[in-house]
Design a protein around this motif. Structure first.
Motif, mmCIF file in Angstrom:
data_model
loop_
_atom_site.group_PDB
_atom_site.id
_atom_site.type_symbol
_atom_site.label_atom_id
_atom_site.label_comp_id
_atom_site.label_asym_id
_atom_site.label_seq_id
_atom_site.Cartn_x
_atom_site.Cartn_y
_atom_site.Cartn_z
ATOM 1 N N LEU A 170 0.815 -1.216 0.000
ATOM 2 C CA LEU A 170 0.000 0.000 0.000
ATOM 3 C C LEU A 170 0.846 1.262 0.000
ATOM 4 C CD1 LEU A 170 -3.013 -0.237 2.464
ATOM 5 C CD2 LEU A 170 -3.059 0.296 0.035
ATOM 6 N N PRO A 239 -3.333 -5.336 -6.128
ATOM 7 C CA PRO A 239 -4.115 -4.212 -5.638
ATOM 8 C C PRO A 239 -3.225 -3.032 -5.298
ATOM 9 C CG PRO A 239 -3.693 -5.725 -3.877
ATOM 10 C CD PRO A 239 -2.946 -6.243 -5.063
ATOM 11 N N ALA A 240 -3.830 -1.883 -5.298
ATOM 12 C CA ALA A 240 -3.174 -0.669 -4.832
ATOM 13 C C ALA A 240 -1.841 -0.440 -5.503
ATOM 14 C CB ALA A 240 -2.986 -0.710 -3.327
ATOM 15 N N HIS A 440 -13.992 -6.097 -7.647
ATOM 16 C CA HIS A 440 -14.085 -6.520 -6.255
ATOM 17 C C HIS A 440 -12.745 -6.383 -5.543
ATOM 18 C CE1 HIS A 440 -15.241 -8.661 -2.673
ATOM 19 N NE2 HIS A 440 -14.182 -9.445 -2.843
ATOM 20 N N ASN A 442 -10.147 -4.717 -6.249
ATOM 21 C CA ASN A 442 -9.582 -3.377 -6.167
ATOM 22 C C ASN A 442 -10.464 -2.395 -5.421
ATOM 23 O OD1 ASN A 442 -6.951 -3.405 -7.553
ATOM 24 N ND2 ASN A 442 -8.224 -4.412 -9.100
ATOM 25 N N SER A 443 -11.626 -2.844 -5.047
ATOM 26 C CA SER A 443 -12.486 -1.973 -4.242
ATOM 27 C C SER A 443 -12.382 -2.345 -2.777
ATOM 28 C CB SER A 443 -13.942 -2.100 -4.698
ATOM 29 O OG SER A 443 -14.430 -3.405 -4.483
ATOM 30 N N TYR A 445 -9.403 -3.576 -1.149
ATOM 31 C CA TYR A 445 -8.047 -3.923 -0.751
ATOM 32 C C TYR A 445 -7.614 -3.333 0.591
ATOM 33 C CZ TYR A 445 -2.979 -4.378 -0.965
ATOM 34 O OH TYR A 445 -1.671 -4.653 -0.692
ATOM 35 N N SER A 446 -7.670 -2.009 0.688
ATOM 36 C CA SER A 446 -7.089 -1.421 1.890
ATOM 37 C C SER A 446 -8.108 -1.244 2.988
ATOM 38 C CB SER A 446 -6.433 -0.071 1.561
ATOM 39 O OG SER A 446 -7.395 0.951 1.498
ATOM 40 N N SER A 447 -9.383 -1.344 2.633
ATOM 41 C CA SER A 447 -10.408 -1.042 3.641
ATOM 42 C C SER A 447 -10.900 -2.312 4.304
ATOM 43 C CB SER A 447 -11.570 -0.294 2.993
ATOM 44 O OG SER A 447 -12.084 -1.020 1.917
#
Lengths: 447, 447
Positions: A170, A239-240, A440, A442-443, A445-447
């Motif tokens: 991230l 991701p990210a 999915h 990529n929406s 990933y960090s949350s």
């Protein structure tokens, strides 16, 4: 064996706790020489992560003795503290390889005497290595301790500048300093001649499989050399912007300029043409290190050939492991007036969400191909274009050709061929389809 | 009332069977004058649909007496037959407005005598209109029959070149000629002073609501004028580049050059900054027609002000109705050295699938904003950027700022603010998030 397939390299991969899963997250690849020539290419993103800022400067020496990589955090836009951590990481690797840095991690002073891991120092007792160290000179490794209180740094010791650093994960996340540095020590302790696979595993983020490749070549005198590499990330760059990191090693004995030329030639037609989602990472790095241990002295052409083989293989492995993708799409542009035109047209199609969603839906929607072609500045006649999907020329002379219903998009591999009818040049760009799974992953990933 | 809000316009929308659903699919907007000044902007895609090829040439006269629009097929890359159909459509509208063309559709010959629909001819018996016709001259409309066997075409009759054509739908699909031409006749028969709403409905593809807007202005002499418009498509530009079509009418009495200047000024900061998925249509058209019926003679500034209001309103309606979108995202770039820089940076973020997927996931992932900013050539210092999400400055001086956890992305409206700290210029680009529904709708459209 991958990065350790070529003679003169050791590697390791360990779990340092940077990933919450406990999976390996720190890798180290060490070039034991005799040469330490190196070259690298980095992301062209102007917003670059701290490890890229560091490594791009350090590689200007044309030399690298080691590369340390961590997953679990990109160390990008983490402020001054982030850059300090990158520097500390490089410094610690240098110290460890110079025989120092082996205190318990709670103290973390650079330098210090050699400890129980002295047997793992590179070049220990070897002659050839000492002669190849930057700055010349040689001496017992035990006396080459860096910095901290034990005397001035000898010219031949391995310094931070000899160490490349890569991070992935991230943006905005700073890894725990103690964990990371402890991981570096553990990786150093674990270095081995067959540690390539462990290193390839430790740089994975959401990759489902490690990516490795090896090629063998010979120079004009018939001497064999090996090129081996590992890669992570890519495909969707998800991701990210989790980054494409690639380390390639060779035991060829060539200088940094040759490496640089061969690397740029190879990446230009491989990694540079992998365009999964048009999003460019802040951390991308492709590093090439040469040990010279084989004694082979290939030309740029000879080296580039095998380097391209390895890079191409790794690029397609990245493509095939792209998160959420259902299809691997190759977009070949023919009949271009220039190679740049061919790449521009192919890339524009690779970046069309509409076309990529259509492929996901197995819909041979060639209109979306033409609509992308039309956004480019390439030389062509809009009224005279041909487009094939999986070999079926669904568009001829800018009109409907063979029926699109005869195109099957069931297989993962999809080929798009575009004939610009404007010249002899060609180029291929690879991408993936746009899927629910991409959205999915990529929406979420960090949350 | 929208395109019929301004004096001097009639419109209609009918179902011609081009859409399998039986929904309205042919619209006609007629300018009854006295002026027929017009201007238009078209897609910058080099692969342009037949109606765009036609209309871009026809508008060079600075005049348009009518625009005919169809949904249910883009008439793009449909070959020579497609262009012929566009031309035939324009020709038929001209004939109908000139008092001809009203035979039963099975015959389809141009010209011919006036039939039962003669009462619907434009300008029938009116004086002012005749004086404004291109080429001057006037005469009884009934005698102005075009072409077909009934004598030489009079200069003052309405010819194909006076008619703009717009189409929207799948690329490569040629509409049924009989159905389309019958629809044109039906639309002509249905023309009315309050037909704007019907026209706005007939140009919809997957739009869930028609888009209409009206603004009122006054010129420097205090004379009132009206600007009204309708739009379709947009947002995701889904499906299949289904195109943004916009028709704006005004009863201001201004020349074509003034219209063109005002239109370009308005679209530059409205439709040109709507970038839902980076995919550019082959059919986009924004047409502005002026009847002069109000007698008001606004300056470029006065007209552009109200035109911009209408275009802005329509653009945001398009954004809000984007298929599958969960969020409307406005991306404002401040502190840019130039407006071009600001637009380039904002657009790069608007085209980041990773950022758009993050917004869908309500993940305030500002790293993805920076990673996009870094791909541009705008003037800025990568080490000194600020980013706010919904007003929370999550990135300050290129490092973490206020906690991203304090950003809520629950509401549909999301604002991104990027301060480049490099100058006084600013620009805003609008986009949507990348959702499962976007992938679904764009993977399942034509198949």
């Amino acid at each position: 064996m991958t990065v350790t397939a070529a003679q003169g390299f050791r590697a390791a991969g360990v779990a340092a706790g940077l990933k919450s899963t406990g999976a390996p997250d720190v890798a180290l690849v060490v070039n034991d020489g005799p040469s330490s020539a190196a070259a690298a290419v980095f992301t062209s993103n102007r917003c670059r992560a701290n490890p890229v800022l560091w490594s791009a400067e350090a590689i200007k020496t044309g030399s690298a003795r080691a590369v340390v990589l961590n997953s679990g955090g990109a160390n990008c836009y983490t402020g001054a503290e982030g850059f300090q951590l990158t520097h500390a990481t490089a410094e610690l690797v240098g110290e460890l390889l110079s025989g120092g840095g082996s205190e318990p991690r709670a103290e973390e002073e650079p330098g210090g005497g050699s400890g129980p891991r002295a047997e793992e120092e590179p070049g220990g007792g070897s002659g050839p290595r000492a002669e190849e160290e930057p700055g010349g000179g040689s001496g017992p490794r035990a006396e080459e301790e860096p910095g901290g209180g034990s005397g001035p740094r000898a010219e031949e010791e391995i310094a931070a500048i000899d160490v490349q650093v890569c991070s992935t994960g991230l943006i905005g996340l700073l890894n725990d300093r103690d964990d990371l540095l402890a991981g570096v020590r553990a990786a150093h302790a674990a270095l081995s001649d067959d540690g390539g696979a462990a290193a390839a595993a430790a740089i994975m983020t959401t990759d489902t499989v490690p990516k490795q490749s090896v090629a063998e070549g010979t120079d004009s005198a018939g001497r064999a050399f090996t090129v081996g590499g590992m890669a992570k990330g890519a495909g969707m760059l998800a991701p990210a912007l989790a980054t494409m990191l690639v380390v390639v090693t060779t035991d060829a004995d060539v200088d940094a300029a040759t490496l640089d030329a061969a690397l740029r030639r190879a990446t230009r037609v491989t990694f540079d043409r992998l365009d999964s989602d048009g999003c460019q990472s802040t951390n991308d790095t492709v590093l090439l290190m040469a040990s010279g241990a084989s004694g082979a002295t290939p030309s740029v052409d000879e080296l580039a050939e095998h380097l391209t083989t390895v890079c191409h293989d790794l690029a397609l492995q990245l493509l095939a492991d792209a998160e959420g993708a259902d299809h691997e799409i190759s977009i070949e542009v023919r009949g271009a007036a220039s190679e740049d035109d061919a790449v521009e047209v192919a890339r524009s199609v690779a970046r069309s969400n509409l076309f990529k969603a259509a492929v996901f839906g197995k819909d041979p929607n060639w209109g979306r191909v033409l609509a992308s072609v039309g956004t480019t500045s390439a030389t062509f006649d809009p009224a005279d274009l041909d487009v094939a999907l999986n070999g079926v020329w669904v568009c001829r002379d800018s009109g409907p050709g063979e029926p699109a219903t005869s195109v099957s998009l069931e297989d993962r591999a999809v080929s798009v061929t575009i004939d610009l009818k404007s010249g002899p040049e060609t180029a291929t760009v690879w991408t993936n389809d746009l899927t629910h799974a991409y959205v999915h992953e990529n929406s979420a990933y960090s949350s």
